[in-house]
Design a protein around this motif. Structure first.
Motif, mmCIF file in Angstrom:
data_model
loop_
_atom_site.group_PDB
_atom_site.id
_atom_site.type_symbol
_atom_site.label_atom_id
_atom_site.label_comp_id
_atom_site.label_asym_id
_atom_site.label_seq_id
_atom_site.Cartn_x
_atom_site.Cartn_y
_atom_site.Cartn_z
ATOM 1 N N LEU A 231 14.188 -0.823 22.499
ATOM 2 C CA LEU A 231 13.427 -1.826 21.756
ATOM 3 C C LEU A 231 11.932 -1.747 22.008
ATOM 4 N N ASN A 232 11.470 -0.628 22.555
ATOM 5 C CA ASN A 232 10.031 -0.420 22.742
ATOM 6 C C ASN A 232 9.601 0.899 22.099
ATOM 7 N N GLY A 233 10.429 1.369 21.168
ATOM 8 C CA GLY A 233 10.146 2.643 20.522
ATOM 9 C C GLY A 233 10.757 3.822 21.240
ATOM 10 N N THR A 234 11.498 3.544 22.337
ATOM 11 C CA THR A 234 12.088 4.610 23.143
ATOM 12 C C THR A 234 13.594 4.661 22.957
ATOM 13 N N ARG A 235 14.115 5.851 22.792
ATOM 14 C CA ARG A 235 15.562 6.073 22.766
ATOM 15 C C ARG A 235 15.925 7.065 23.869
ATOM 16 N N LYS A 236 17.020 6.785 24.556
ATOM 17 C CA LYS A 236 17.477 7.666 25.623
ATOM 18 C C LYS A 236 18.981 7.901 25.500
ATOM 19 N N ILE A 237 19.415 9.044 26.007
ATOM 20 C CA ILE A 237 20.837 9.384 25.991
ATOM 21 C C ILE A 237 21.290 9.639 27.428
ATOM 22 N N TYR A 238 22.474 9.133 27.770
ATOM 23 C CA TYR A 238 23.032 9.290 29.108
ATOM 24 C C TYR A 238 24.441 9.879 29.012
ATOM 25 N N ARG A 239 24.856 10.535 30.074
ATOM 26 C CA ARG A 239 26.197 11.109 30.123
ATOM 27 C C ARG A 239 26.977 10.474 31.272
ATOM 28 N N VAL A 240 28.187 10.009 30.959
ATOM 29 C CA VAL A 240 29.082 9.446 31.976
ATOM 30 C C VAL A 240 30.408 10.197 31.903
ATOM 31 N N ASP A 241 30.841 10.768 33.021
ATOM 32 C CA ASP A 241 32.096 11.518 33.070
ATOM 33 C C ASP A 241 33.242 10.625 33.521
ATOM 34 N N PHE A 242 34.438 10.973 33.083
ATOM 35 C CA PHE A 242 35.616 10.182 33.449
ATOM 36 C C PHE A 242 35.879 10.280 34.946
ATOM 37 N N ASP A 243 36.217 9.145 35.554
ATOM 38 C CA ASP A 243 36.521 9.069 36.984
ATOM 39 C C ASP A 243 37.846 8.319 37.119
ATOM 40 N N PRO B 219 24.612 2.804 13.319
ATOM 41 C CA PRO B 219 24.814 4.072 12.600
ATOM 42 C C PRO B 219 23.632 5.029 12.744
ATOM 43 N N ILE B 220 22.410 4.475 12.798
ATOM 44 C CA ILE B 220 21.218 5.300 12.952
ATOM 45 C C ILE B 220 21.218 5.984 14.312
ATOM 46 N N LEU B 221 21.551 5.218 15.352
ATOM 47 C CA LEU B 221 21.602 5.780 16.709
ATOM 48 C C LEU B 221 22.685 6.844 16.831
ATOM 49 N N ILE B 222 23.828 6.606 16.195
ATOM 50 C CA ILE B 222 24.927 7.568 16.251
ATOM 51 C C ILE B 222 24.503 8.907 15.638
ATOM 52 N N ARG B 223 23.901 8.861 14.470
ATOM 53 C CA ARG B 223 23.468 10.093 13.809
ATOM 54 C C ARG B 223 22.414 10.828 14.641
ATOM 55 N N TRP B 224 21.445 10.078 15.143
ATOM 56 C CA TRP B 224 20.371 10.680 15.946
ATOM 57 C C TRP B 224 20.920 11.306 17.221
ATOM 58 N N ALA B 225 21.766 10.573 17.924
ATOM 59 C CA ALA B 225 22.292 11.074 19.198
ATOM 60 C C ALA B 225 23.216 12.270 19.005
ATOM 61 N N SER B 226 23.976 12.285 17.922
ATOM 62 C CA SER B 226 24.899 13.395 17.673
ATOM 63 C C SER B 226 24.158 14.723 17.647
ATOM 64 N N GLU B 227 23.039 14.775 16.953
ATOM 65 C CA GLU B 227 22.255 16.004 16.861
ATOM 66 C C GLU B 227 21.631 16.363 18.208
ATOM 67 N N LYS B 228 21.144 15.348 18.926
ATOM 68 C CA LYS B 228 20.517 15.602 20.227
ATOM 69 C C LYS B 228 21.534 16.120 21.247
ATOM 70 N N ILE B 229 22.742 15.569 21.228
ATOM 71 C CA ILE B 229 23.787 16.003 22.163
ATOM 72 C C ILE B 229 24.205 17.439 21.860
ATOM 73 N N ALA B 230 24.403 17.740 20.588
ATOM 74 C CA ALA B 230 24.778 19.104 20.195
ATOM 75 C C ALA B 230 23.708 20.099 20.621
ATOM 76 N N GLU B 231 22.456 19.717 20.413
ATOM 77 C CA GLU B 231 21.342 20.580 20.812
ATOM 78 C C GLU B 231 21.329 20.781 22.325
ATOM 79 N N VAL C 23 33.181 10.828 23.606
ATOM 80 C CA VAL C 23 32.974 9.439 23.193
ATOM 81 C C VAL C 23 31.479 9.195 23.079
ATOM 82 N N LEU C 24 31.080 8.482 22.028
ATOM 83 C CA LEU C 24 29.674 8.149 21.838
ATOM 84 C C LEU C 24 29.543 6.638 21.685
ATOM 85 N N GLU C 25 28.782 6.025 22.590
ATOM 86 C CA GLU C 25 28.582 4.578 22.603
ATOM 87 C C GLU C 25 27.106 4.267 22.368
ATOM 88 N N ALA C 26 26.817 3.364 21.441
ATOM 89 C CA ALA C 26 25.439 2.990 21.112
ATOM 90 C C ALA C 26 25.109 1.616 21.684
#
Length: 283
Positions: free
Chosen positions: A170-182, A61-73, A123-126
């Motif tokens: 798990l080292n203090g780093t969070r990253k977001i990636y985008r995958v498009d439908f194929d 849930p924490i990752l979902i909330r964090w990523a939602s704002e980052k993606i919108a931005e 779609v958002l996957e954590a």
């Protein structure tokens, strides 16, 4: 994502998006190959929860909330809302009128569906992972193949063309990636899932591959009428397996007892000293 006992029982009757990588041979996880997934569907075997799984469920849930704002931005818009754990299924059709339909029952419980104020739905996957080398540059599609398989299935079922994967490394780093439908990738995944379901699950024929002992032990064997009677060579083979297991078990117990006796001798010989030097040996 945490699932209930009822959902776990329901999963016997369909293929989950997270199981697709294992069916096509791309899952790196133990107990996630085609043979193990088959055992879960046909025999009701259950994968034991691990500390890593529990941690992933806790931080999701924490990752979902964090990523939602980052993606919108990133997209220059704002979050309208996000729906956690929505479920989407294939439309079962022998004729497959749409490229996203399937003759095999495939279902996905998403981590989240993100709705943005510009009308975008993604779609958002954590994920959590200690293998930083498996993930490339943020905001690209440089994620492991098993993640691509999972989100491709999720997009197909939810009829969405874009997915984002947020990863806690798990080292203090969070990253977001985008995958498009194929559609080509989905066609391959769907075809493999259909073959697995019709050729192995419905026919109760085990596919090749190793199955972990813990998964075999999880099968419910307490039904009074669930009796297998073996005769001839099959009976003798089974007797040999049991006798071999009992022999190995007894040997292991003897070695364990001997090891403990040797350990006690060493400790008694050390007395109250923390280190003993005996010739070239230091303990």
């Amino acid at each position: 994502m945490v699932i209930t006992a009822e959902q776990r029982e329901e999963r016997r009757h369909y293929i989950g998006a997270s199981e697709v990588p294992g069916i096509v041979g791309l899952s790196p996880f133990a107990g996630s190959n085609a043979a193990s997934i088959w055992l879960k569907k046909v025999k009701g075997a259950q994968q034991k929860s691990t500390p890593a799984m529990d941690y992933g469920n806790d931080v999701e849930p924490i990752l979902i909330r964090w990523a939602s704002e980052k993606i919108a931005e990133k997209l220059g818009t704002e979050v309208d809302r996000y729906e956690e754990n929505p479920e989407f299924s294939t439309v079962i059709s022998e004729k497959k009128p749409s490229t996203r339909h399937s003759t095999a029952p495939i279902t996905s419980h998403l981590d989240a569906m993100l709705y943005l104020k510009d009308g975008t739905r993604v779609v958002l996957e954590a994920k959590t992972s200690r293998f930083e080398e498996d993930y490339g540059t943020a905001w690209t599609d440089e994620v492991p193949a098993h993640v691509v398989c999972q989100v491709m299935t999720q997009m197909a079922l939810s009829e969405v063309d874009v997915s984002y994967v947020v990863v806690d490394l798990l080292n203090g780093t969070r990253k977001i990636y985008r995958v498009d439908f194929d559609s080509d990738i989905w066609d391959t995944l769907r075809s493999e899932c259909e073959y697995f379901w019709h050729e192995y699950v419905l026919k109760q024929k085990r596919p090749e591959g190793k199955i972990s002992v813990s998964l075999l032990e999880s099968i419910d064997r307490h039904e009074p009428d669930n009796v297998l009677v073996l005769t001839g060579n099959e009976a003798q083979d089974f007797i040999d397996w049991v006798e071999n297991w009992e022999e190995k078990k007894a040997e292991t117990n003897r070695l364990k007892k001997g090891t403990e006796e040797c350990r006690m001798q060493i400790l008694e010989g050390m007395g109250d000293h923390s280190v003993v030097v005996a010739g070239n040996l230091q303990v």
